[in-house]
Design a protein around this motif. Structure first.
Motif, PDB file in Angstrom:
ATOM      1  N   SER A  70       1.097  -1.165   0.033  1.00  0.00           N
ATOM      2  CA  SER A  70      -0.165   0.059  -0.010  1.00  0.00           C
ATOM      3  C   SER A  70       0.739   1.088   0.007  1.00  0.00           C
ATOM      4  CB  SER A  70      -1.035  -0.233   1.411  1.00  0.00           C
ATOM      5  OG  SER A  70      -1.836  -0.989   0.870  1.00  0.00           O
ATOM      6  N   ILE A  71       2.113   1.134  -0.716  1.00  0.00           N
ATOM      7  CA  ILE A  71       2.827   2.467  -0.769  1.00  0.00           C
ATOM      8  C   ILE A  71       2.276   3.484  -2.062  1.00  0.00           C
ATOM      9  CG2 ILE A  71       4.462   1.487  -0.184  1.00  0.00           C
ATOM     10  CD1 ILE A  71       5.836   0.907  -2.389  1.00  0.00           C
ATOM     11  N   LEU A  72       1.826   2.802  -3.124  1.00  0.00           N
ATOM     12  CA  LEU A  72       1.574   4.253  -3.944  1.00  0.00           C
ATOM     13  C   LEU A  72      -0.209   4.293  -4.320  1.00  0.00           C
ATOM     14  CD1 LEU A  72       3.641   1.643  -6.782  1.00  0.00           C
ATOM     15  CD2 LEU A  72       4.467   3.584  -5.205  1.00  0.00           C
ATOM     16  N   THR A  73      -0.298   5.633  -4.601  1.00  0.00           N
ATOM     17  CA  THR A  73      -1.853   5.852  -4.393  1.00  0.00           C
ATOM     18  C   THR A  73      -1.766   5.145  -6.304  1.00  0.00           C
ATOM     19  OG1 THR A  73      -0.964   7.375  -6.351  1.00  0.00           O
ATOM     20  CG2 THR A  73      -1.029   8.153  -4.325  1.00  0.00           C
ATOM     21  N   LEU A  74      -3.053   4.770  -6.857  1.00  0.00           N
ATOM     22  CA  LEU A  74      -3.839   4.377  -8.024  1.00  0.00           C
ATOM     23  C   LEU A  74      -3.562   4.911  -9.609  1.00  0.00           C
ATOM     24  CD1 LEU A  74      -7.422   2.837  -6.716  1.00  0.00           C
ATOM     25  CD2 LEU A  74      -5.419   1.433  -7.467  1.00  0.00           C
ATOM     26  N   GLN A  75      -3.319   5.985  -9.144  1.00  0.00           N
ATOM     27  CA  GLN A  75      -2.488   7.022 -10.063  1.00  0.00           C
ATOM     28  C   GLN A  75      -1.664   6.644 -10.598  1.00  0.00           C
ATOM     29  OE1 GLN A  75      -4.038   8.274  -7.492  1.00  0.00           O
ATOM     30  NE2 GLN A  75      -5.492  10.019  -7.815  1.00  0.00           N
ATOM     31  N   LEU A 224     -14.790   4.603  -8.436  1.00  0.00           N
ATOM     32  CA  LEU A 224     -15.353   5.388  -9.266  1.00  0.00           C
ATOM     33  C   LEU A 224     -15.501   7.097  -9.039  1.00  0.00           C
ATOM     34  CD1 LEU A 224     -18.056   2.895 -10.060  1.00  0.00           C
ATOM     35  CD2 LEU A 224     -16.981   3.110 -11.718  1.00  0.00           C
ATOM     36  N   LYS A 225     -15.695   6.736  -8.600  1.00  0.00           N
ATOM     37  CA  LYS A 225     -16.193   8.199  -7.198  1.00  0.00           C
ATOM     38  C   LYS A 225     -14.638   9.707  -8.134  1.00  0.00           C
ATOM     39  CE  LYS A 225     -16.603  11.325  -3.243  1.00  0.00           C
ATOM     40  NZ  LYS A 225     -16.983  11.339  -2.481  1.00  0.00           N
ATOM     41  N   ASN A 226     -13.610   8.625  -8.638  1.00  0.00           N
ATOM     42  CA  ASN A 226     -11.910   9.607  -8.089  1.00  0.00           C
ATOM     43  C   ASN A 226     -11.349   9.444  -9.967  1.00  0.00           C
ATOM     44  OD1 ASN A 226     -10.934  10.776  -5.572  1.00  0.00           O
ATOM     45  ND2 ASN A 226     -12.628   8.838  -5.031  1.00  0.00           N
ATOM     46  N   ASN A 227     -12.405   8.665 -10.880  1.00  0.00           N
ATOM     47  CA  ASN A 227     -12.119   8.389 -11.974  1.00  0.00           C
ATOM     48  C   ASN A 227     -10.782   7.631 -12.034  1.00  0.00           C
ATOM     49  OD1 ASN A 227     -13.184   8.311 -15.064  1.00  0.00           O
ATOM     50  ND2 ASN A 227     -11.525  10.200 -14.816  1.00  0.00           N
ATOM     51  N   GLN A 238     -14.935  -6.052 -12.183  1.00  0.00           N
ATOM     52  CA  GLN A 238     -16.625  -6.565 -11.707  1.00  0.00           C
ATOM     53  C   GLN A 238     -17.443  -5.379 -11.145  1.00  0.00           C
ATOM     54  OE1 GLN A 238     -13.089  -7.939 -12.281  1.00  0.00           O
ATOM     55  NE2 GLN A 238     -13.660  -8.979 -13.674  1.00  0.00           N
ATOM     56  N   LEU A 239     -17.042  -5.412  -9.553  1.00  0.00           N
ATOM     57  CA  LEU A 239     -17.720  -4.474  -8.790  1.00  0.00           C
ATOM     58  C   LEU A 239     -17.974  -3.240  -9.294  1.00  0.00           C
ATOM     59  CD1 LEU A 239     -15.273  -5.122  -5.529  1.00  0.00           C
ATOM     60  CD2 LEU A 239     -17.924  -6.388  -6.429  1.00  0.00           C
ATOM     61  N   CYS A 240     -17.367  -2.513  -9.742  1.00  0.00           N
ATOM     62  CA  CYS A 240     -17.316  -1.086 -11.152  1.00  0.00           C
ATOM     63  C   CYS A 240     -18.301  -1.083 -12.136  1.00  0.00           C
ATOM     64  CB  CYS A 240     -16.133  -0.599 -11.585  1.00  0.00           C
ATOM     65  SG  CYS A 240     -14.593   0.014 -10.889  1.00  0.00           S
ATOM     66  N   GLU A 241     -18.425  -2.063 -12.951  1.00  0.00           N
ATOM     67  CA  GLU A 241     -19.370  -2.874 -13.937  1.00  0.00           C
ATOM     68  C   GLU A 241     -20.612  -2.478 -12.886  1.00  0.00           C
ATOM     69  OE1 GLU A 241     -18.206  -6.376 -15.768  1.00  0.00           O
ATOM     70  OE2 GLU A 241     -17.092  -4.602 -17.137  1.00  0.00           O
ATOM     71  N   TYR A 242     -21.109  -3.462 -11.443  1.00  0.00           N
ATOM     72  CA  TYR A 242     -22.497  -3.874 -10.753  1.00  0.00           C
ATOM     73  C   TYR A 242     -22.507  -1.847 -10.198  1.00  0.00           C
ATOM     74  CZ  TYR A 242     -24.627  -4.529  -6.641  1.00  0.00           C
ATOM     75  OH  TYR A 242     -25.361  -4.019  -5.749  1.00  0.00           O
ATOM     76  N   LEU A 243     -22.216  -1.584  -9.756  1.00  0.00           N
ATOM     77  CA  LEU A 243     -22.347  -0.457  -9.464  1.00  0.00           C
ATOM     78  C   LEU A 243     -22.194   0.462 -10.234  1.00  0.00           C
ATOM     79  CD1 LEU A 243     -19.228   0.291  -6.532  1.00  0.00           C
ATOM     80  CD2 LEU A 243     -22.000  -0.507  -5.793  1.00  0.00           C
ATOM     81  N   CYS A 244     -22.130   0.832 -11.545  1.00  0.00           N
ATOM     82  CA  CYS A 244     -22.896   1.384 -12.212  1.00  0.00           C
ATOM     83  C   CYS A 244     -24.272   0.583 -13.157  1.00  0.00           C
ATOM     84  CB  CYS A 244     -21.643   1.683 -13.552  1.00  0.00           C
ATOM     85  SG  CYS A 244     -20.106   2.398 -13.305  1.00  0.00           S
ATOM     86  N   GLY A 245     -24.345  -0.163 -13.017  1.00  0.00           N
ATOM     87  CA  GLY A 245     -25.849  -0.999 -13.687  1.00  0.00           C
ATOM     88  C   GLY A 245     -25.411  -1.958 -14.201  1.00  0.00           C
ATOM     89  N   LYS A 246     -24.585  -1.815 -15.091  1.00  0.00           N
ATOM     90  CA  LYS A 246     -24.020  -2.822 -16.489  1.00  0.00           C
ATOM     91  C   LYS A 246     -24.179  -4.261 -15.926  1.00  0.00           C
ATOM     92  CE  LYS A 246     -20.107   0.596 -18.141  1.00  0.00           C
ATOM     93  NZ  LYS A 246     -19.368   0.703 -18.438  1.00  0.00           N
ATOM     94  N   ILE A 247     -24.251  -4.667 -14.679  1.00  0.00           N
ATOM     95  CA  ILE A 247     -24.551  -6.468 -14.795  1.00  0.00           C
ATOM     96  C   ILE A 247     -25.057  -6.614 -13.196  1.00  0.00           C
ATOM     97  CG2 ILE A 247     -22.063  -7.239 -16.091  1.00  0.00           C
ATOM     98  CD1 ILE A 247     -20.729  -7.339 -13.291  1.00  0.00           C
ATOM     99  N   SER A 248     -25.146  -7.801 -12.729  1.00  0.00           N
ATOM    100  CA  SER A 248     -26.033  -8.023 -11.495  1.00  0.00           C
ATOM    101  C   SER A 248     -24.977  -7.907 -10.497  1.00  0.00           C
ATOM    102  CB  SER A 248     -27.272  -8.926 -11.692  1.00  0.00           C
ATOM    103  OG  SER A 248     -26.198 -10.658 -11.560  1.00  0.00           O
ATOM    104  N   ARG A 249     -25.159  -7.517  -8.736  1.00  0.00           N
ATOM    105  CA  ARG A 249     -24.361  -8.308  -7.982  1.00  0.00           C
ATOM    106  C   ARG A 249     -23.795  -9.605  -8.251  1.00  0.00           C
ATOM    107  NH1 ARG A 249     -23.775  -6.400  -2.803  1.00  0.00           N
ATOM    108  NH2 ARG A 249     -22.595  -8.378  -1.236  1.00  0.00           N
ATOM    109  N   ASP A 250     -24.898 -10.960  -8.700  1.00  0.00           N
ATOM    110  CA  ASP A 250     -24.767 -12.269  -8.477  1.00  0.00           C
ATOM    111  C   ASP A 250     -23.357 -12.116 -10.364  1.00  0.00           C
ATOM    112  OD1 ASP A 250     -25.280 -12.880  -6.663  1.00  0.00           O
ATOM    113  OD2 ASP A 250     -27.323 -13.364  -7.612  1.00  0.00           O
ATOM    114  N   ASN A 251     -23.203 -11.196 -11.460  1.00  0.00           N
ATOM    115  CA  ASN A 251     -22.882 -11.577 -11.807  1.00  0.00           C
ATOM    116  C   ASN A 251     -21.492 -11.035 -11.543  1.00  0.00           C
ATOM    117  OD1 ASN A 251     -24.524 -12.936 -13.901  1.00  0.00           O
ATOM    118  ND2 ASN A 251     -25.599 -10.963 -14.363  1.00  0.00           N
ATOM    119  N   ALA A 252     -21.664 -10.344 -11.215  1.00  0.00           N
ATOM    120  CA  ALA A 252     -20.395  -9.499 -10.743  1.00  0.00           C
ATOM    121  C   ALA A 252     -19.560 -10.905  -9.984  1.00  0.00           C
ATOM    122  CB  ALA A 252     -20.295  -8.369  -9.965  1.00  0.00           C
TER     123      ALA A 252
END
Length: 296
Positions: A70-75, A224-227, A238-252
């Motif tokens: 956990s030493i680097l940011t995602l950017q 998602l919030k921070n693009n 997969q979780l971002c797709e679920y949160l965006c409504g593209k797939i269901s939780r089960d599919n994620a």
């Protein structure tokens, strides 16, 4: 223990290597050094199954020092050369603390660098690095056609091959044939934890719902919030797709399990052909395995 004793503990995802490394560090006075290219990032501890999932980010767990987690940011970006430099720094720091360095993780190109070193590749300009990342983000298939010698599927590794080509006019595979430097010496005792595939599949299927309950959804919401780019880790997409409504939780969950199993299969292939273990543990490790490793 002989002077400068060290270990590298690796294996496919969900094999139990993190727990085994911690138990070994507790027994021998070790310092755990991360060699996982996803757990090096901050903010996805649950998604990456980091030892710090559900914990505060500190420099130790139960008295065992932990480094390069956990030493680097995602950017931020990191090359293998960057990682090897950091790994050497932490290895030397552990020795100075009279701690035994214990590398743990499943990233093949980090492990290969620790054991065999890396080829000397010229420094990449920020402009060429940016161009390569943008190309991969825009169309990864077109990007791969620029570097047909690169067999990687990971976007970061493809971008690395492209930036080297932009900078030098030579393919990464050509540079990789050059003399290598930077290996940890003496070579760490190499421990491979590699349970049967059906055991891994069961463990993967059971732990992913636990990761979601532990906070993985919150991490995806942050992405998602921070693009940010969710491609850093299997599960984030997969979780971002679920949160965006593209797939269901089960599919994620199902897609995350499938992708993780595919990754574990690739890891097992790499270990079979590219990693030569001093100790091979072909099951979920036990205390008996710990005793055998200590006596090695």
């Amino acid at each position: 223990m002989k002077n400068n004793k060290s270990y590298i503990i690796t294996g496919p995802t969900a094999s139990g290597k993190s727990g085994f490394a911690h138990a070994l560090a507790t027994r021998v006075g070790g310092c755990i050094i991360n060699c996982d290219s996803v757990q090096i990032y901050r903010g996805i501890e649950n998604i990456s199954a980091s030892p710090f999932a559900g914990r505060s980010l500190t420099d130790e767990i139960d008295g065992v020092p932990y480094r390069l987690f956990s030493i680097l940011t995602l950017q931020e970006q990191i090359s293998v050369a960057d990682y090897i430099k950091l790994a050497h720094e932490q290895y030397n720091a552990a020795i100075k603390m009279n701690k035994i360095p214990i590398f743990v993780g499943g990233t093949g190109y980090y492990i290969n660098g620790i054991v065999n070193g890396i080829s000397e590749i010229p420094e990449i300009s920020s402009e060429n690095r940016r161009r390569a990342r943008e190309l991969v983000a825009h169309d990864i298939n077109a990007a791969r056609q620029m570097v047909p010698q690169c067999s990687a599927t990971d976007p970061q590794r493809i971008a690395r091959a492209i930036e080297v080509y932009f900078q030098t006019g030579r393919h990464l595979s050509e540079w990789q044939k050059s003399p290598r430097t930077g290996a940890i010496t003496p070579t760490p005792t190499r421990i491979l934890i590699n349970p049967p595939a059906d055991v891994l599949r069961r463990r993967i299927a059971s732990r992913i719902p636990e990761m979601i309950a532990g906070g993985a959804l919150d991490e995806a919401e942050y992405i998602l919030k921070n693009n940010l780019n969710p491609n850093r880790a299997i599960g984030a997409v997969q979780l971002c797709e679920y949160l965006c409504g593209k797939i269901s939780r089960d599919n994620a969950i199902e897609n995350w399990i499938i992708k993780t199993n595919q990754y574990a299969k690739r890891q097992r292939t790499w270990f079979k052909t590219q990693f030569f273990a001093d100790v091979a543990i072909n099951h979920i490790p036990t205390d008996d395995d710990l005793d055998a490793v200590i006596l090695q």
